[in-house]
Design a protein around this motif. Structure first.
Motif, PDB file in Angstrom:
ATOM      1  N   GLY A 160      -2.656  42.958 -45.950  1.00  0.00           N
ATOM      2  CA  GLY A 160      -3.605  43.962 -45.234  1.00  0.00           C
ATOM      3  C   GLY A 160      -4.234  43.073 -44.182  1.00  0.00           C
ATOM      4  N   TRP A 161      -4.831  41.835 -44.583  1.00  0.00           N
ATOM      5  CA  TRP A 161      -5.666  41.433 -43.556  1.00  0.00           C
ATOM      6  C   TRP A 161      -5.033  41.001 -42.148  1.00  0.00           C
ATOM      7  N   PHE A 162      -3.872  40.363 -42.523  1.00  0.00           N
ATOM      8  CA  PHE A 162      -2.761  40.021 -41.596  1.00  0.00           C
ATOM      9  C   PHE A 162      -2.355  41.119 -40.673  1.00  0.00           C
ATOM     10  N   LEU A 163      -2.040  42.464 -41.202  1.00  0.00           N
ATOM     11  CA  LEU A 163      -1.846  43.519 -40.577  1.00  0.00           C
ATOM     12  C   LEU A 163      -2.992  43.762 -39.531  1.00  0.00           C
ATOM     13  N   ALA A 164      -4.452  43.586 -40.026  1.00  0.00           N
ATOM     14  CA  ALA A 164      -5.305  44.119 -39.042  1.00  0.00           C
ATOM     15  C   ALA A 164      -5.738  43.185 -37.900  1.00  0.00           C
ATOM     16  N   ILE A 165      -5.606  42.068 -38.429  1.00  0.00           N
ATOM     17  CA  ILE A 165      -5.667  40.864 -37.023  1.00  0.00           C
ATOM     18  C   ILE A 165      -4.501  41.023 -36.158  1.00  0.00           C
ATOM     19  N   LEU A 166      -3.284  41.123 -36.834  1.00  0.00           N
ATOM     20  CA  LEU A 166      -2.181  41.348 -35.743  1.00  0.00           C
ATOM     21  C   LEU A 166      -2.498  42.669 -34.934  1.00  0.00           C
ATOM     22  N   ALA A 167      -2.865  43.738 -35.392  1.00  0.00           N
ATOM     23  CA  ALA A 167      -3.036  44.992 -34.527  1.00  0.00           C
ATOM     24  C   ALA A 167      -4.126  44.859 -33.522  1.00  0.00           C
ATOM     25  N   ILE A 168      -5.213  44.107 -34.040  1.00  0.00           N
ATOM     26  CA  ILE A 168      -6.215  43.937 -32.955  1.00  0.00           C
ATOM     27  C   ILE A 168      -6.121  43.129 -31.901  1.00  0.00           C
ATOM     28  N   ALA A 169      -5.181  42.029 -32.487  1.00  0.00           N
ATOM     29  CA  ALA A 169      -4.970  40.871 -31.378  1.00  0.00           C
ATOM     30  C   ALA A 169      -4.021  41.744 -30.155  1.00  0.00           C
ATOM     31  N   ALA A 170      -3.115  42.189 -30.889  1.00  0.00           N
ATOM     32  CA  ALA A 170      -2.104  43.135 -29.705  1.00  0.00           C
ATOM     33  C   ALA A 170      -2.760  43.895 -28.945  1.00  0.00           C
ATOM     34  N   ILE A 171      -3.944  44.726 -29.452  1.00  0.00           N
ATOM     35  CA  ILE A 171      -4.682  45.679 -28.579  1.00  0.00           C
ATOM     36  C   ILE A 171      -5.630  45.027 -27.504  1.00  0.00           C
ATOM     37  N   ARG A 172      -6.208  43.894 -28.057  1.00  0.00           N
ATOM     38  CA  ARG A 172      -6.938  43.295 -27.158  1.00  0.00           C
ATOM     39  C   ARG A 172      -6.306  42.479 -25.966  1.00  0.00           C
ATOM     40  N   GLU A 173      -4.973  42.042 -26.512  1.00  0.00           N
ATOM     41  CA  GLU A 173      -4.275  41.395 -25.101  1.00  0.00           C
ATOM     42  C   GLU A 173      -3.820  42.623 -24.135  1.00  0.00           C
ATOM     43  N   LYS A 174      -3.750  43.741 -24.807  1.00  0.00           N
ATOM     44  CA  LYS A 174      -3.115  44.966 -23.888  1.00  0.00           C
ATOM     45  C   LYS A 174      -4.509  45.275 -23.009  1.00  0.00           C
ATOM     46  N   ILE A 175      -5.738  45.498 -23.515  1.00  0.00           N
ATOM     47  CA  ILE A 175      -6.872  46.012 -22.741  1.00  0.00           C
ATOM     48  C   ILE A 175      -7.540  44.837 -21.963  1.00  0.00           C
ATOM     49  N   ARG A 176      -6.775  43.805 -21.894  1.00  0.00           N
ATOM     50  CA  ARG A 176      -7.528  42.931 -20.892  1.00  0.00           C
ATOM     51  C   ARG A 176      -7.586  43.129 -19.534  1.00  0.00           C
ATOM     52  N   TYR A 177      -6.748  43.953 -19.177  1.00  0.00           N
ATOM     53  CA  TYR A 177      -6.750  44.354 -17.811  1.00  0.00           C
ATOM     54  C   TYR A 177      -7.308  45.836 -17.630  1.00  0.00           C
ATOM     55  N   SER A 178      -7.930  46.254 -18.593  1.00  0.00           N
ATOM     56  CA  SER A 178      -8.435  47.816 -18.733  1.00  0.00           C
ATOM     57  C   SER A 178      -9.863  47.807 -18.159  1.00  0.00           C
ATOM     58  N   ASN A 179     -10.432  48.885 -17.829  1.00  0.00           N
ATOM     59  CA  ASN A 179     -11.736  49.162 -17.197  1.00  0.00           C
ATOM     60  C   ASN A 179     -12.886  49.187 -18.158  1.00  0.00           C
ATOM     61  N   VAL A 180     -13.170  48.294 -18.934  1.00  0.00           N
ATOM     62  CA  VAL A 180     -13.921  48.718 -19.716  1.00  0.00           C
ATOM     63  C   VAL A 180     -15.525  48.276 -19.286  1.00  0.00           C
ATOM     64  N   PRO A 181     -16.491  49.073 -19.561  1.00  0.00           N
ATOM     65  CA  PRO A 181     -17.671  48.828 -18.900  1.00  0.00           C
ATOM     66  C   PRO A 181     -18.374  47.334 -19.361  1.00  0.00           C
ATOM     67  N   ALA A 182     -18.980  46.814 -18.513  1.00  0.00           N
ATOM     68  CA  ALA A 182     -19.393  45.394 -18.469  1.00  0.00           C
ATOM     69  C   ALA A 182     -20.105  45.212 -19.783  1.00  0.00           C
ATOM     70  N   PRO A 183     -21.185  45.765 -20.155  1.00  0.00           N
ATOM     71  CA  PRO A 183     -21.714  45.610 -21.307  1.00  0.00           C
ATOM     72  C   PRO A 183     -20.989  45.560 -22.820  1.00  0.00           C
ATOM     73  N   LEU A 184     -19.944  46.464 -22.538  1.00  0.00           N
ATOM     74  CA  LEU A 184     -19.004  46.571 -23.845  1.00  0.00           C
ATOM     75  C   LEU A 184     -17.856  45.418 -23.675  1.00  0.00           C
ATOM     76  N   ARG A 185     -17.733  44.676 -22.444  1.00  0.00           N
ATOM     77  CA  ARG A 185     -16.353  43.983 -22.334  1.00  0.00           C
ATOM     78  C   ARG A 185     -16.602  42.946 -23.774  1.00  0.00           C
ATOM     79  N   GLY A 186     -15.289  42.379 -24.396  1.00  0.00           N
ATOM     80  CA  GLY A 186     -15.271  41.610 -25.302  1.00  0.00           C
ATOM     81  C   GLY A 186     -15.457  41.995 -26.534  1.00  0.00           C
ATOM     82  N   LEU A 187     -16.642  41.563 -27.117  1.00  0.00           N
ATOM     83  CA  LEU A 187     -17.213  41.828 -28.479  1.00  0.00           C
ATOM     84  C   LEU A 187     -17.278  43.373 -28.738  1.00  0.00           C
ATOM     85  N   GLY A 188     -18.233  44.039 -27.923  1.00  0.00           N
ATOM     86  CA  GLY A 188     -18.364  45.254 -28.008  1.00  0.00           C
ATOM     87  C   GLY A 188     -17.305  46.213 -28.179  1.00  0.00           C
ATOM     88  N   ILE A 189     -16.479  46.155 -27.231  1.00  0.00           N
ATOM     89  CA  ILE A 189     -15.337  47.093 -27.312  1.00  0.00           C
ATOM     90  C   ILE A 189     -14.165  46.884 -28.636  1.00  0.00           C
TER      91      ILE A 189
END
Lengths: 243, 214
Positions: A155-184
Protein backbone atom coordinates in the motif's frame (compact mmCIF):
# COMPACT_ATOMS: atom_id res chain seq x y z
CA UNK A 1 -10.75 -16.07 3.47
CA UNK A 2 -9.12 -14.02 6.19
CA UNK A 3 -5.82 -13.71 4.39
CA UNK A 4 -7.23 -12.33 1.17
CA UNK A 5 -9.49 -9.95 3.07
CA UNK A 6 -6.59 -8.63 5.20
CA UNK A 7 -4.40 -8.32 2.12
CA UNK A 8 -6.78 -6.10 0.17
CA UNK A 9 -7.93 -4.24 3.25
CA UNK A 10 -4.39 -3.18 4.16
CA UNK A 11 -3.53 -2.06 0.64
CA UNK A 12 -6.62 -0.05 -0.22
CA UNK A 13 -8.82 0.69 2.79
CA UNK A 14 -6.24 1.06 5.57
CA UNK A 15 -3.57 2.41 3.23
CA UNK A 16 -0.62 3.52 5.32
CA UNK A 17 -0.33 6.90 3.65
CA UNK A 18 -3.87 7.80 2.73
CA UNK A 19 -5.76 6.52 5.74
CA UNK A 20 -3.27 6.84 8.59
CA UNK A 21 -0.55 9.15 7.21
CA UNK A 22 2.36 7.00 8.27
CA UNK A 23 5.70 7.55 6.59
CA UNK A 24 4.84 10.99 5.21
CA UNK A 25 8.27 12.54 5.75
CA UNK A 26 10.20 10.20 3.48
CA UNK A 27 7.14 10.01 1.20
CA UNK A 28 7.38 13.77 0.62
CA UNK A 29 11.16 13.85 0.44
CA UNK A 30 11.87 10.97 -1.94
CA UNK A 31 8.96 11.33 -4.33
CA UNK A 32 10.64 13.73 -6.75
CA UNK A 33 11.73 10.97 -9.13
CA UNK A 34 9.96 7.69 -9.89
CA UNK A 35 13.18 5.62 -9.87
CA UNK A 36 14.18 6.50 -6.29
CA UNK A 37 10.56 6.23 -5.16
CA UNK A 38 10.38 2.66 -6.48
CA UNK A 39 13.64 1.80 -4.71
CA UNK A 40 12.50 3.21 -1.38
CA UNK A 41 9.08 1.58 -1.70
CA UNK A 42 10.65 -1.82 -2.32
CA UNK A 43 12.95 -1.36 0.69
CA UNK A 44 9.95 -0.45 2.88
CA UNK A 45 8.03 -3.58 1.77
CA UNK A 46 11.07 -5.72 2.55
CA UNK A 47 11.65 -4.19 6.00
CA UNK A 48 7.93 -4.40 6.92
CA UNK A 49 7.76 -8.02 5.76
CA UNK A 50 10.57 -8.92 8.14
CA UNK A 51 9.88 -6.71 11.16
CA UNK A 52 6.11 -7.18 11.58
CA UNK A 53 6.27 -11.00 12.02
CA UNK A 54 9.36 -10.70 14.25
CA UNK A 55 7.63 -8.12 16.45
CA UNK A 56 4.53 -10.33 16.51
CA UNK A 57 6.64 -13.17 17.94
CA UNK A 58 8.11 -10.78 20.51
CA UNK A 59 4.65 -9.52 21.44
CA UNK A 60 2.98 -12.90 21.78
CA UNK A 61 5.78 -14.76 23.57
CA UNK A 62 7.33 -11.99 25.64
CA UNK A 63 5.42 -8.76 25.99
CA UNK A 64 1.68 -9.36 26.12
CA UNK A 65 -0.27 -9.76 29.33
CA UNK A 66 0.32 -13.35 30.39
CA UNK A 67 2.72 -14.03 27.52
CA UNK A 68 5.46 -15.46 29.70
CA UNK A 69 3.35 -18.45 30.75
CA UNK A 70 5.51 -20.77 28.63
CA UNK A 71 8.42 -20.15 31.01
CA UNK A 72 6.48 -21.46 33.96
CA UNK A 73 3.16 -20.86 35.74
CA UNK A 74 4.65 -18.34 38.18
CA UNK A 75 5.41 -16.01 35.25
CA UNK A 76 1.88 -15.99 33.87
CA UNK A 77 0.94 -12.74 35.62
CA UNK A 78 3.65 -10.59 34.06
CA UNK A 79 2.60 -7.83 31.68
CA UNK A 80 5.60 -6.41 29.90
CA UNK A 81 3.66 -4.49 27.25
CA UNK A 82 5.09 -1.18 28.46
CA UNK A 83 8.40 -2.32 26.96
CA UNK A 84 6.86 -2.75 23.50
CA UNK A 85 8.08 0.56 22.11
CA UNK A 86 11.69 0.02 22.96
CA UNK A 87 11.73 -3.67 21.90
CA UNK A 88 9.99 -2.96 18.59
CA UNK A 89 12.29 -0.09 17.70
CA UNK A 90 15.35 -2.20 18.62
CA UNK A 91 14.22 -4.99 16.27
CA UNK A 92 13.52 -2.49 13.53
CA UNK A 93 16.90 -0.75 13.86
CA UNK A 94 18.69 -4.09 13.69
CA UNK A 95 16.75 -5.30 10.66
CA UNK A 96 17.30 -2.03 8.81
CA UNK A 97 21.02 -2.28 9.44
CA UNK A 98 20.86 -5.77 7.93
CA UNK A 99 18.93 -4.55 4.88
CA UNK A 100 21.48 -1.78 4.42
CA UNK A 101 24.35 -4.26 4.37
CA UNK A 102 22.53 -6.52 1.89
CA UNK A 103 21.61 -3.66 -0.45
CA UNK A 104 25.15 -2.29 -0.36
CA UNK A 105 26.49 -5.71 -1.38
CA UNK A 106 23.98 -6.70 -4.06
CA UNK A 107 22.70 -3.40 -5.52
CA UNK A 108 25.33 -0.68 -5.03
CA UNK A 109 23.71 1.73 -7.50
CA UNK A 110 20.42 1.60 -5.58
CA UNK A 111 22.40 2.08 -2.37
CA UNK A 112 24.00 5.22 -3.77
CA UNK A 113 20.78 6.71 -5.09
CA UNK A 114 18.92 6.14 -1.83
CA UNK A 115 21.73 7.77 0.14
CA UNK A 116 20.70 8.80 3.65
CA UNK A 117 17.12 7.52 3.25
CA UNK A 118 17.98 3.87 3.69
CA UNK A 119 19.13 4.18 7.32
CA UNK A 120 16.28 6.64 7.79
CA UNK A 121 13.81 3.81 7.15
CA UNK A 122 14.54 2.80 10.74
CA UNK A 123 12.77 5.91 11.95
CA UNK A 124 10.13 5.83 9.27
CA UNK A 125 6.77 6.05 11.05
CA UNK A 126 5.43 3.45 8.62
CA UNK A 127 7.66 0.68 9.93
CA UNK A 128 7.02 1.29 13.63
CA UNK A 129 3.39 2.06 12.80
CA UNK A 130 3.02 -1.31 11.09
CA UNK A 131 4.20 -3.11 14.23
CA UNK A 132 2.09 -0.93 16.56
CA UNK A 133 -1.06 -1.41 14.50
CA UNK A 134 -0.36 -5.14 14.39
CA UNK A 135 -0.28 -5.04 18.19
CA UNK A 136 -3.35 -2.84 18.68
CA UNK A 137 -5.47 -4.73 16.16
CA UNK A 138 -4.47 -8.01 17.86
CA UNK A 139 -3.54 -9.94 14.75
CA UNK A 140 -4.00 -13.59 15.56
CA UNK A 141 -1.42 -15.69 13.71
CA UNK A 142 2.12 -15.38 12.38
CA UNK A 143 0.88 -15.91 8.83
CA UNK A 144 -1.56 -13.02 9.19
CA UNK A 145 1.19 -10.84 10.65
CA UNK A 146 3.43 -11.53 7.66
CA UNK A 147 0.46 -10.89 5.36
CA UNK A 148 -0.21 -7.58 7.13
CA UNK A 149 3.45 -6.52 6.85
CA UNK A 150 3.67 -7.26 3.13
CA UNK A 151 0.33 -5.73 2.24
CA UNK A 152 0.83 -2.50 4.21
CA UNK A 153 4.21 -2.21 2.49
CA UNK A 154 2.56 -2.67 -0.89
CA UNK A 155 0.00 0.00 0.00
CA UNK A 156 2.80 2.44 0.93
CA UNK A 157 4.67 1.54 -2.25
CA UNK A 158 1.57 2.23 -4.38
CA UNK A 159 1.13 5.61 -2.75
CA UNK A 160 4.71 6.79 -3.20
CA UNK A 161 4.79 5.48 -6.78
CA UNK A 162 1.63 7.40 -7.65
CA UNK A 163 2.76 10.70 -6.11
CA UNK A 164 6.22 10.45 -7.71
CA UNK A 165 4.67 9.91 -11.14
CA UNK A 166 2.31 12.86 -10.64
CA UNK A 167 5.09 15.14 -9.35
CA UNK A 168 7.20 14.33 -12.40
CA UNK A 169 4.30 15.22 -14.65
CA UNK A 170 3.42 18.52 -12.97
CA UNK A 171 6.95 19.81 -13.05
CA UNK A 172 6.05 21.87 -16.09
CA UNK A 173 2.57 22.85 -14.94
CA UNK A 174 1.54 26.33 -13.95
CA UNK A 175 1.38 25.97 -10.18
CA UNK A 176 1.08 29.26 -8.20
CA UNK A 177 4.47 30.14 -6.72
CA UNK A 178 3.60 29.78 -3.00
CA UNK A 179 2.16 26.33 -3.65
CA UNK A 180 5.07 25.03 -5.70
CA UNK A 181 6.73 21.91 -4.39
CA UNK A 182 5.46 21.08 -0.91
CA UNK A 183 2.07 22.81 -0.93
CA UNK A 184 0.77 21.26 -4.13
CA UNK A 185 2.04 17.84 -3.06
CA UNK A 186 -0.04 18.06 0.11
CA UNK A 187 -3.14 19.02 -1.83
CA UNK A 188 -2.62 16.30 -4.44
CA UNK A 189 -2.10 13.71 -1.72
CA UNK A 190 -5.32 14.90 -0.09
CA UNK A 191 -7.19 14.44 -3.36
CA UNK A 192 -5.69 10.97 -3.80
CA UNK A 193 -6.76 10.10 -0.26
CA UNK A 194 -10.31 11.14 -1.14
CA UNK A 195 -10.06 8.90 -4.17
CA UNK A 196 -8.87 5.95 -2.08
CA UNK A 197 -11.85 6.40 0.23
CA UNK A 198 -13.94 5.05 -2.61
CA UNK A 199 -12.55 1.60 -1.77
CA UNK A 200 -14.31 1.77 1.60
CA UNK A 201 -17.24 -0.41 0.57
CA UNK A 202 -15.07 -3.03 -1.08
CA UNK A 203 -15.08 -5.84 1.45
CA UNK A 204 -18.25 -5.27 3.43
CA UNK A 205 -20.64 -6.95 0.99
CA UNK A 206 -24.19 -5.80 0.13
CA UNK A 207 -27.40 -5.24 2.10
CA UNK A 208 -29.00 -8.69 1.60
CA UNK A 209 -26.76 -10.30 4.24
CA UNK A 210 -27.96 -7.91 6.92
CA UNK A 211 -31.70 -8.60 6.47
CA UNK A 212 -31.29 -12.40 6.54
CA UNK A 213 -29.33 -12.06 9.77
CA UNK A 214 -32.18 -10.13 11.34
CA UNK A 215 -34.88 -12.72 10.47
CA UNK A 216 -32.78 -15.52 11.95
CA UNK A 217 -32.43 -13.61 15.22
CA UNK A 218 -36.18 -13.08 15.44
CA UNK A 219 -36.87 -16.79 14.87
CA UNK A 220 -34.51 -17.96 17.59
CA UNK A 221 -35.99 -15.61 20.19
CA UNK A 222 -39.47 -16.87 19.29
CA UNK A 223 -38.24 -20.46 19.66
CA UNK A 224 -36.71 -19.55 23.01
CA UNK A 225 -40.03 -18.13 24.19
CA UNK A 226 -41.86 -21.30 23.06
CA UNK A 227 -39.32 -23.56 24.72
CA UNK A 228 -39.48 -21.67 28.03
CA UNK A 229 -43.29 -21.84 27.86
CA UNK A 230 -43.07 -25.62 27.37
CA UNK A 231 -40.64 -25.85 30.26
CA UNK A 232 -42.98 -23.90 32.54
CA UNK A 233 -45.88 -26.19 31.53
CA UNK A 234 -43.83 -29.31 32.20
CA UNK A 235 -42.78 -27.92 35.60
CA UNK A 236 -46.44 -27.17 36.44
CA UNK A 237 -47.47 -30.71 35.42
CA UNK A 238 -44.72 -32.21 37.56
CA UNK A 239 -45.92 -30.18 40.54
CA UNK A 240 -49.50 -31.39 39.99
CA UNK A 241 -48.38 -35.00 39.71
CA UNK A 242 -46.39 -34.72 42.94
CA UNK A 243 -49.41 -33.32 44.71
CA UNK B 1 23.71 39.00 29.98
CA UNK B 2 20.64 37.32 31.44
CA UNK B 3 19.51 33.78 31.08
CA UNK B 4 17.80 34.47 27.75
CA UNK B 5 19.96 36.41 25.32
CA UNK B 6 18.68 37.66 21.96
CA UNK B 7 20.08 34.64 20.14
CA UNK B 8 18.35 32.36 22.61
CA UNK B 9 14.99 34.03 22.10
CA UNK B 10 15.45 33.50 18.38
CA UNK B 11 15.76 29.77 19.07
CA UNK B 12 12.20 29.86 20.36
CA UNK B 13 10.63 32.27 17.90
CA UNK B 14 12.21 31.11 14.64
CA UNK B 15 10.49 27.74 14.50
CA UNK B 16 7.15 29.40 15.14
CA UNK B 17 7.02 30.81 11.63
CA UNK B 18 10.11 31.13 9.47
CA UNK B 19 11.68 27.79 10.29
CA UNK B 20 8.52 25.91 11.19
CA UNK B 21 9.23 22.19 11.51
CA UNK B 22 6.10 21.14 9.64
CA UNK B 23 5.67 23.64 6.87
CA UNK B 24 9.29 24.57 6.20
CA UNK B 25 11.52 21.78 7.46
CA UNK B 26 8.92 19.17 6.40
CA UNK B 27 9.25 17.06 9.53
CA UNK B 28 6.72 15.54 11.89
CA UNK B 29 3.89 15.41 9.38
CA UNK B 30 2.54 11.95 10.24
CA UNK B 31 1.08 12.72 13.62
CA UNK B 32 0.18 16.27 12.63
CA UNK B 33 -2.39 14.90 10.23
CA UNK B 34 -3.76 11.96 12.13
CA UNK B 35 -4.72 13.41 15.51
CA UNK B 36 -6.12 16.76 14.42
CA UNK B 37 -9.77 15.80 14.01
CA UNK B 38 -10.43 17.32 17.42
CA UNK B 39 -8.75 20.10 19.36
CA UNK B 40 -8.19 18.32 22.69
CA UNK B 41 -6.04 15.40 21.43
CA UNK B 42 -4.01 17.84 19.37
CA UNK B 43 -3.17 19.98 22.41
CA UNK B 44 -2.24 16.86 24.41
CA UNK B 45 -0.10 15.61 21.51
CA UNK B 46 1.66 18.97 21.23
CA UNK B 47 2.42 18.99 24.97
CA UNK B 48 3.71 15.38 24.80
CA UNK B 49 6.01 16.22 21.90
CA UNK B 50 7.21 19.32 23.77
CA UNK B 51 8.12 17.20 26.81
CA UNK B 52 9.92 14.55 24.74
CA UNK B 53 11.75 17.01 22.51
CA UNK B 54 12.86 19.43 25.25
CA UNK B 55 13.98 16.68 27.64
CA UNK B 56 15.50 14.61 24.84
CA UNK B 57 17.43 17.54 23.42
CA UNK B 58 18.82 18.32 26.88
CA UNK B 59 19.83 14.71 27.60
CA UNK B 60 21.51 14.19 24.23
CA UNK B 61 23.29 17.51 24.59
CA UNK B 62 24.54 16.52 28.04
CA UNK B 63 26.07 13.26 26.75
CA UNK B 64 27.05 14.51 23.32
CA UNK B 65 30.77 14.20 23.95
CA UNK B 66 30.69 10.61 25.12
CA UNK B 67 28.46 9.00 22.47
CA UNK B 68 30.56 6.83 20.12
CA UNK B 69 29.73 7.97 16.56
CA UNK B 70 28.90 4.48 15.27
CA UNK B 71 25.99 3.92 17.62
CA UNK B 72 24.73 7.47 17.59
CA UNK B 73 21.31 6.63 16.15
CA UNK B 74 20.78 3.75 18.56
CA UNK B 75 21.56 5.95 21.58
CA UNK B 76 19.13 8.58 20.29
CA UNK B 77 16.45 5.95 19.75
CA UNK B 78 16.88 4.61 23.27
CA UNK B 79 16.59 8.10 24.81
CA UNK B 80 13.48 8.94 22.80
CA UNK B 81 11.87 5.55 23.40
CA UNK B 82 12.33 5.86 27.16
CA UNK B 83 10.84 9.36 27.25
CA UNK B 84 7.89 8.26 25.11
CA UNK B 85 7.23 5.26 27.35
CA UNK B 86 7.07 7.68 30.31
CA UNK B 87 4.64 9.95 28.44
CA UNK B 88 2.52 6.97 27.37
CA UNK B 89 2.26 5.59 30.91
CA UNK B 90 1.36 9.04 32.31
CA UNK B 91 -1.36 9.44 29.68
CA UNK B 92 -2.74 5.97 30.34
CA UNK B 93 -2.84 6.71 34.06
CA UNK B 94 -4.33 10.22 34.07
CA UNK B 95 -6.21 10.56 30.77
CA UNK B 96 -7.21 7.06 29.72
CA UNK B 97 -9.96 8.05 27.26
CA UNK B 98 -7.63 10.47 25.52
CA UNK B 99 -4.85 7.91 25.29
CA UNK B 100 -7.29 5.47 23.66
CA UNK B 101 -8.17 8.17 21.14
CA UNK B 102 -4.52 8.90 20.38
CA UNK B 103 -3.88 5.11 20.26
CA UNK B 104 -0.67 4.30 18.42
CA UNK B 105 0.27 7.91 17.68
CA UNK B 106 1.76 8.43 21.12
CA UNK B 107 4.12 5.56 20.36
CA UNK B 108 4.83 7.06 16.97
CA UNK B 109 6.34 10.12 18.66
CA UNK B 110 9.47 7.94 18.76
CA UNK B 111 9.74 8.07 15.00
CA UNK B 112 8.62 11.67 14.79
CA UNK B 113 11.20 13.12 12.41
CA UNK B 114 11.31 16.43 14.28
CA UNK B 115 12.85 14.78 17.33
CA UNK B 116 15.59 12.85 15.56
CA UNK B 117 16.06 15.77 13.19
CA UNK B 118 16.68 18.26 16.02
CA UNK B 119 18.95 15.80 17.84
CA UNK B 120 21.15 15.52 14.77
CA UNK B 121 20.97 19.14 13.71
CA UNK B 122 21.23 20.87 17.07
CA UNK B 123 21.63 18.86 20.26
CA UNK B 124 24.77 17.08 19.16
CA UNK B 125 26.58 20.37 18.63
CA UNK B 126 25.25 22.77 21.27
CA UNK B 127 25.17 23.16 25.03
CA UNK B 128 22.26 21.85 27.12
CA UNK B 129 20.51 25.17 27.85
CA UNK B 130 20.37 26.18 24.17
CA UNK B 131 19.29 22.67 23.19
CA UNK B 132 16.47 22.86 25.72
CA UNK B 133 15.31 26.17 24.23
CA UNK B 134 15.58 24.79 20.71
CA UNK B 135 13.44 21.86 21.78
CA UNK B 136 10.79 24.20 23.23
CA UNK B 137 10.83 26.36 20.11
CA UNK B 138 10.47 23.55 17.58
CA UNK B 139 7.77 21.76 19.52
CA UNK B 140 5.92 25.08 19.87
CA UNK B 141 6.10 25.51 16.10
CA UNK B 142 4.79 21.98 15.67
CA UNK B 143 2.06 22.62 18.23
CA UNK B 144 0.90 25.80 16.51
CA UNK B 145 0.30 24.05 13.21
CA UNK B 146 -1.46 21.19 14.99
CA UNK B 147 -3.74 23.59 16.86
CA UNK B 148 -4.58 25.63 13.76
CA UNK B 149 -5.48 22.53 11.73
CA UNK B 150 -7.46 21.00 14.59
CA UNK B 151 -9.26 24.31 15.22
CA UNK B 152 -10.60 24.46 11.69
CA UNK B 153 -11.33 20.76 11.41
CA UNK B 154 -13.28 20.59 14.65
CA UNK B 155 -15.08 23.90 14.15
CA UNK B 156 -16.17 23.22 10.59
CA UNK B 157 -16.57 19.48 11.03
CA UNK B 158 -18.53 19.18 14.26
CA UNK B 159 -19.36 22.77 15.18
CA UNK B 160 -17.57 22.48 18.50
CA UNK B 161 -14.28 23.47 20.09
CA UNK B 162 -12.76 21.37 22.89
CA UNK B 163 -16.11 19.62 23.12
CA UNK B 164 -18.16 22.76 23.68
CA UNK B 165 -20.77 23.38 21.01
CA UNK B 166 -19.94 26.93 19.97
CA UNK B 167 -22.12 27.29 16.89
CA UNK B 168 -25.36 26.29 18.54
CA UNK B 169 -27.06 22.92 18.74
CA UNK B 170 -27.45 21.15 15.42
CA UNK B 171 -30.35 19.00 16.59
CA UNK B 172 -32.35 21.74 18.28
CA UNK B 173 -31.49 24.08 15.41
CA UNK B 174 -30.34 26.96 17.61
CA UNK B 175 -27.55 29.42 16.89
CA UNK B 176 -26.14 29.35 13.39
CA UNK B 177 -28.04 26.19 12.53
CA UNK B 178 -31.31 28.11 12.60
CA UNK B 179 -30.23 29.82 9.38
CA UNK B 180 -29.72 26.54 7.55
CA UNK B 181 -25.99 26.02 8.27
CA UNK B 182 -24.92 22.36 8.48
CA UNK B 183 -21.73 20.81 9.76
CA UNK B 184 -19.26 19.86 7.03
CA UNK B 185 -18.63 16.27 8.10
CA UNK B 186 -16.00 15.92 5.41
CA UNK B 187 -13.58 18.03 7.45
CA UNK B 188 -13.38 15.24 10.01
CA UNK B 189 -12.04 12.81 7.45
CA UNK B 190 -8.36 12.17 6.84
CA UNK B 191 -7.82 13.89 3.46
CA UNK B 192 -8.98 17.29 4.65
CA UNK B 193 -6.07 17.49 7.09
CA UNK B 194 -3.70 17.26 4.13
CA UNK B 195 -5.54 19.92 2.19
CA UNK B 196 -5.73 22.21 5.24
CA UNK B 197 -1.97 22.02 5.71
CA UNK B 198 -1.53 22.69 2.00
CA UNK B 199 -3.55 25.88 2.42
CA UNK B 200 -1.55 26.88 5.53
CA UNK B 201 1.65 26.45 3.50
CA UNK B 202 0.12 28.54 0.72
CA UNK B 203 -0.70 31.37 3.13
CA UNK B 204 2.69 31.17 4.84
CA UNK B 205 4.67 31.25 1.61
CA UNK B 206 2.63 34.07 0.17
CA UNK B 207 3.54 36.19 3.18
CA UNK B 208 7.21 35.17 3.24
CA UNK B 209 8.49 35.03 -0.33
CA UNK B 210 11.89 33.72 0.75
CA UNK B 211 10.36 30.32 1.44
CA UNK B 212 9.17 29.67 -2.10
CA UNK B 213 10.90 26.77 -3.86
CA UNK B 214 12.07 26.98 -7.45
Amino acid sequence: MEHIELFFKSIFIDNMIFATFLGMCSYLAVSKKVATAVGLGAAVIFVLAITVPLNWLLDVYLLKDGALAWLGPEYAEYDLSFLSFIMFIATIATMVQLVEIIVEKFAPSLYNSLGIFLPLIAVNCAILGGSLFMQSREIQTLGLAFNYGVSSGIGWFLAILAIAAIREKIRYSNVPAPLRGLGITFIITGLMAIGFMSFGGMLTGGDEEKTTEQTVVVETTQQKVEITKEAIDIAKNEKEIKE
Amino acid sequence: MGLLSKKDIKLITDPLADNNPISVQVLGICSALAVTAELKPSIVMAISVMFVLAMGNTVISLIRNIIPPKIRIIVQLVVVATLVIIVDQILKAFAYELSKQLSVFVGLIITNCIIMGRFEAFALANNPWRSFLDGIGNSAGYGIILIIVAFFRELLGSGSLLGFKVLGDSIEKTGVYAYGYENNGFMLLAPMALITIGIIIWVQRSRNIALIEN
